[in-house]
Design a protein around this motif. Sequence first.
Motif, PDB file in Angstrom:
ATOM      1  N   ASP A 104       0.876  -1.163   0.050  1.00  0.00           N
ATOM      2  CA  ASP A 104       0.225  -0.029   0.005  1.00  0.00           C
ATOM      3  C   ASP A 104       1.019   1.119  -0.177  1.00  0.00           C
ATOM      4  O   ASP A 104       2.004   1.133   0.528  1.00  0.00           O
ATOM      5  CB  ASP A 104      -0.802   0.045   1.289  1.00  0.00           C
ATOM      6  N   CYS A 105       0.384   2.303  -0.514  1.00  0.00           N
ATOM      7  CA  CYS A 105       1.062   3.805  -0.538  1.00  0.00           C
ATOM      8  C   CYS A 105       1.053   4.024   1.094  1.00  0.00           C
ATOM      9  O   CYS A 105       0.096   3.908   1.566  1.00  0.00           O
ATOM     10  CB  CYS A 105       0.525   4.643  -1.421  1.00  0.00           C
ATOM     11  N   ILE A 146     -16.813  -4.272  -5.569  1.00  0.00           N
ATOM     12  CA  ILE A 146     -17.008  -4.653  -4.078  1.00  0.00           C
ATOM     13  C   ILE A 146     -17.241  -3.686  -3.216  1.00  0.00           C
ATOM     14  O   ILE A 146     -16.714  -2.839  -3.172  1.00  0.00           O
ATOM     15  CB  ILE A 146     -15.581  -5.714  -3.983  1.00  0.00           C
ATOM     16  N   ASN A 171     -19.667  -1.758  -3.605  1.00  0.00           N
ATOM     17  CA  ASN A 171     -19.955  -0.579  -4.507  1.00  0.00           C
ATOM     18  C   ASN A 171     -18.827   0.175  -4.682  1.00  0.00           C
ATOM     19  O   ASN A 171     -19.020   1.699  -4.997  1.00  0.00           O
ATOM     20  CB  ASN A 171     -21.102   0.232  -3.576  1.00  0.00           C
ATOM     21  N   PHE A 172     -17.515  -0.380  -4.778  1.00  0.00           N
ATOM     22  CA  PHE A 172     -16.466   0.388  -5.274  1.00  0.00           C
ATOM     23  C   PHE A 172     -15.559  -0.413  -5.753  1.00  0.00           C
ATOM     24  O   PHE A 172     -15.839  -1.431  -5.865  1.00  0.00           O
ATOM     25  CB  PHE A 172     -15.655   1.121  -3.892  1.00  0.00           C
ATOM     26  N   ILE A 173     -14.474   0.123  -6.510  1.00  0.00           N
ATOM     27  CA  ILE A 173     -13.471  -0.538  -7.175  1.00  0.00           C
ATOM     28  C   ILE A 173     -12.720  -1.469  -6.096  1.00  0.00           C
ATOM     29  O   ILE A 173     -12.920  -1.016  -4.825  1.00  0.00           O
ATOM     30  CB  ILE A 173     -12.336   0.200  -7.762  1.00  0.00           C
ATOM     31  N   SER A 174     -12.142  -2.501  -6.321  1.00  0.00           N
ATOM     32  CA  SER A 174     -11.571  -3.441  -5.315  1.00  0.00           C
ATOM     33  C   SER A 174     -10.358  -2.528  -4.752  1.00  0.00           C
ATOM     34  O   SER A 174      -9.769  -1.655  -5.542  1.00  0.00           O
ATOM     35  CB  SER A 174     -10.988  -4.743  -6.151  1.00  0.00           C
ATOM     36  N   ALA A 175      -9.886  -3.201  -3.505  1.00  0.00           N
ATOM     37  CA  ALA A 175      -8.873  -2.549  -2.882  1.00  0.00           C
ATOM     38  C   ALA A 175      -7.705  -2.795  -3.367  1.00  0.00           C
ATOM     39  O   ALA A 175      -6.627  -1.977  -3.557  1.00  0.00           O
ATOM     40  CB  ALA A 175      -8.977  -3.255  -1.583  1.00  0.00           C
ATOM     41  N   LYS A 184      -7.445  -0.126  -6.091  1.00  0.00           N
ATOM     42  CA  LYS A 184      -7.160   1.066  -5.427  1.00  0.00           C
ATOM     43  C   LYS A 184      -5.912   1.306  -4.779  1.00  0.00           C
ATOM     44  O   LYS A 184      -5.359   2.364  -4.824  1.00  0.00           O
ATOM     45  CB  LYS A 184      -8.198   1.192  -4.059  1.00  0.00           C
ATOM     46  N   ARG A 185      -5.201   0.310  -4.672  1.00  0.00           N
ATOM     47  CA  ARG A 185      -3.856   0.136  -4.157  1.00  0.00           C
ATOM     48  C   ARG A 185      -2.840   0.749  -5.237  1.00  0.00           C
ATOM     49  O   ARG A 185      -2.164   1.685  -5.201  1.00  0.00           O
ATOM     50  CB  ARG A 185      -3.412  -1.248  -3.703  1.00  0.00           C
ATOM     51  N   ASN A 244      -3.870   2.659  -7.950  1.00  0.00           N
ATOM     52  CA  ASN A 244      -4.359   3.838  -7.839  1.00  0.00           C
ATOM     53  C   ASN A 244      -3.668   4.680  -7.105  1.00  0.00           C
ATOM     54  O   ASN A 244      -3.135   5.749  -7.471  1.00  0.00           O
ATOM     55  CB  ASN A 244      -5.675   3.776  -7.498  1.00  0.00           C
ATOM     56  N   ASP A 245      -3.546   4.590  -5.657  1.00  0.00           N
ATOM     57  CA  ASP A 245      -2.660   5.413  -4.644  1.00  0.00           C
ATOM     58  C   ASP A 245      -1.101   5.500  -5.102  1.00  0.00           C
ATOM     59  O   ASP A 245      -0.736   6.447  -4.729  1.00  0.00           O
ATOM     60  CB  ASP A 245      -2.936   4.567  -3.322  1.00  0.00           C
ATOM     61  N   VAL A 278     -16.881   9.759  -7.813  1.00  0.00           N
ATOM     62  CA  VAL A 278     -15.514  10.100  -7.099  1.00  0.00           C
ATOM     63  C   VAL A 278     -14.670  10.353  -7.958  1.00  0.00           C
ATOM     64  O   VAL A 278     -13.954  11.261  -7.682  1.00  0.00           O
ATOM     65  CB  VAL A 278     -15.006   8.730  -6.335  1.00  0.00           C
ATOM     66  N   SER A 290      -6.278   9.958  -3.788  1.00  0.00           N
ATOM     67  CA  SER A 290      -6.663   9.884  -4.899  1.00  0.00           C
ATOM     68  C   SER A 290      -8.262  10.175  -5.130  1.00  0.00           C
ATOM     69  O   SER A 290      -9.048   9.312  -5.430  1.00  0.00           O
ATOM     70  CB  SER A 290      -6.422   8.634  -5.596  1.00  0.00           C
ATOM     71  N   ALA A 328      -6.300   2.424   0.117  1.00  0.00           N
ATOM     72  CA  ALA A 328      -6.546   1.257  -0.340  1.00  0.00           C
ATOM     73  C   ALA A 328      -6.679   0.235   0.859  1.00  0.00           C
ATOM     74  O   ALA A 328      -7.547  -0.598   0.880  1.00  0.00           O
ATOM     75  CB  ALA A 328      -5.386   0.617  -1.264  1.00  0.00           C
ATOM     76  N   LYS A 342     -10.147   0.711   2.243  1.00  0.00           N
ATOM     77  CA  LYS A 342     -11.212  -0.181   1.281  1.00  0.00           C
ATOM     78  C   LYS A 342     -11.025  -1.553   1.612  1.00  0.00           C
ATOM     79  O   LYS A 342     -12.004  -2.246   1.481  1.00  0.00           O
ATOM     80  CB  LYS A 342     -10.714   0.353  -0.351  1.00  0.00           C
ATOM     81  N   THR A 343      -9.824  -2.210   1.972  1.00  0.00           N
ATOM     82  CA  THR A 343      -9.614  -3.566   2.200  1.00  0.00           C
ATOM     83  C   THR A 343     -10.457  -3.751   3.571  1.00  0.00           C
ATOM     84  O   THR A 343     -11.299  -4.691   3.728  1.00  0.00           O
ATOM     85  CB  THR A 343      -8.433  -3.955   2.686  1.00  0.00           C
ATOM     86  N   GLU A 359     -14.016  -3.842   2.588  1.00  0.00           N
ATOM     87  CA  GLU A 359     -14.395  -5.321   2.194  1.00  0.00           C
ATOM     88  C   GLU A 359     -14.466  -6.172   3.044  1.00  0.00           C
ATOM     89  O   GLU A 359     -15.499  -7.326   2.972  1.00  0.00           O
ATOM     90  CB  GLU A 359     -13.261  -5.709   1.213  1.00  0.00           C
ATOM     91  N   ALA A 364     -17.699  13.686  -3.103  1.00  0.00           N
ATOM     92  CA  ALA A 364     -18.189  12.460  -3.902  1.00  0.00           C
ATOM     93  C   ALA A 364     -17.897  11.390  -2.741  1.00  0.00           C
ATOM     94  O   ALA A 364     -18.795  10.559  -2.650  1.00  0.00           O
ATOM     95  CB  ALA A 364     -17.538  12.128  -5.089  1.00  0.00           C
ATOM     96  N   TYR A 370     -20.343   8.461  -1.041  1.00  0.00           N
ATOM     97  CA  TYR A 370     -20.372   6.808  -0.963  1.00  0.00           C
ATOM     98  C   TYR A 370     -20.385   6.462   0.413  1.00  0.00           C
ATOM     99  O   TYR A 370     -20.886   5.476   0.700  1.00  0.00           O
ATOM    100  CB  TYR A 370     -19.068   6.550  -1.591  1.00  0.00           C
TER     101      TYR A 370
END
Lengths: 174, 220
Positions: A47-48, A88, A90-94, A97-98, A100-101, A146, B68, B73, B76-77, B80, B110, B114
């Motif tokens: 992760d970042c 997952i 209601n968002f992109i997967s972690a 996203k990782r 992405n970050d 988002v 971002s 992330a 988000k984990t 999940e 935004a 969510y």
Amino acid sequence: MKILILNGNPKAEYEEFDLYLKDLQSLFESKNHKTKLIMLRNLQLHDCIGCYACWLKTPGICFFDDGIDEILKEYLAADIVISASPVIMNFISALLKRVNDRMLPVMHPFLKLNEDRMGHFLRYSHYPKTVLLLDRPEGSNLIDMVYKNSQRGAPKILNTKQSMEEICNEVINY
Amino acid sequence: MKLLIINGSPKPGKNNTAVLLKRFIEGFKGTKGNEVEIFRMNNEQAYKEAAIRFETAEAVLLAFPLYSYAMPAGVKTFIEELEPLLGKCHGKKVGFLVQYGFIEAVHARALETYLEYISGMLCCDYLGTIIKGGCDGLTKSEKGNRKIRMGAYEIGKTFGATGCFNKKQLDDYSAPEVQKKQNSFLLSIIIKIINKVYWEKAFKKNGVTYEGSFAKPYGK
């Protein structure tokens, strides 16, 4: 056209999604578009951690030497990047996203004013167009909201319920 | 009230999220009988553990930096991990705190939508989202940014006393929503100063020159 597909499916048992992306890759290649597919879950990406080394110590290069440099290179070399993910919670997967970050190195720390809000300087002069490919239409409006907020604008959002031909055309003509 | 505070900052050490939480907690504890459990969440094991604590908590504040334009992330984990709890959290209060560097509140709006949506899916009582920009570097000076710290204290105090967030208080704290056009000249000067005395100073300290900071290691 050079296309990069990032597969952000975290679950090996969700084979259908992986197969779909492989078929999509073949379809692009059959039309003479050089297409690279990266399976994110096979990489041990960190992760970042917001250390800012990529801004303040080694400009443009992440502190973690865990394979992110390959992704950054492919990202910058591509004309279009397709980030693919199951929806997952209601968002992109972690997992996606990782990545992405971890794109922070492509930005520069300096601030600027973009009309009515702050943004960052861009490090590079050329960036790929971005597509978000989800496994269903549900949830895409929140995700769209988002990413619409982000400095480089919303990616085109497509979903795997659309026919592969349609996806292919949407991407190539984007 | 007993409040579980989950700090989802991915940073290994000091973090801006914790600076705001510290003040929020001081305010919250101003009401007798209020208790806080703080849980730091920044690794795979902790995301799982946090979800277990979330399940049994009466009230939860999930705090994290904006990455971002969304949750980091790791957060988000954690979200999940909450999937088995969808539709099962009746009566649980849940609120959020999102902080980041850009000054305007608009960057997190935004995401706020969510967070409210997902709270609804869990059947939690959504308290609201504390949004605060201009928080980069809070850890660097204990004395600076008094307004930002005190705002978090006041919101904590209100929450401690009433069990709710006050919408007007949150909006006042988050302001400005966007920058007004008439301020753009002044703001562009302030931004130049921030770039010079904050960012440029920071990379030069590491031996990176102005030109070097614009390095393009992987492309044009």
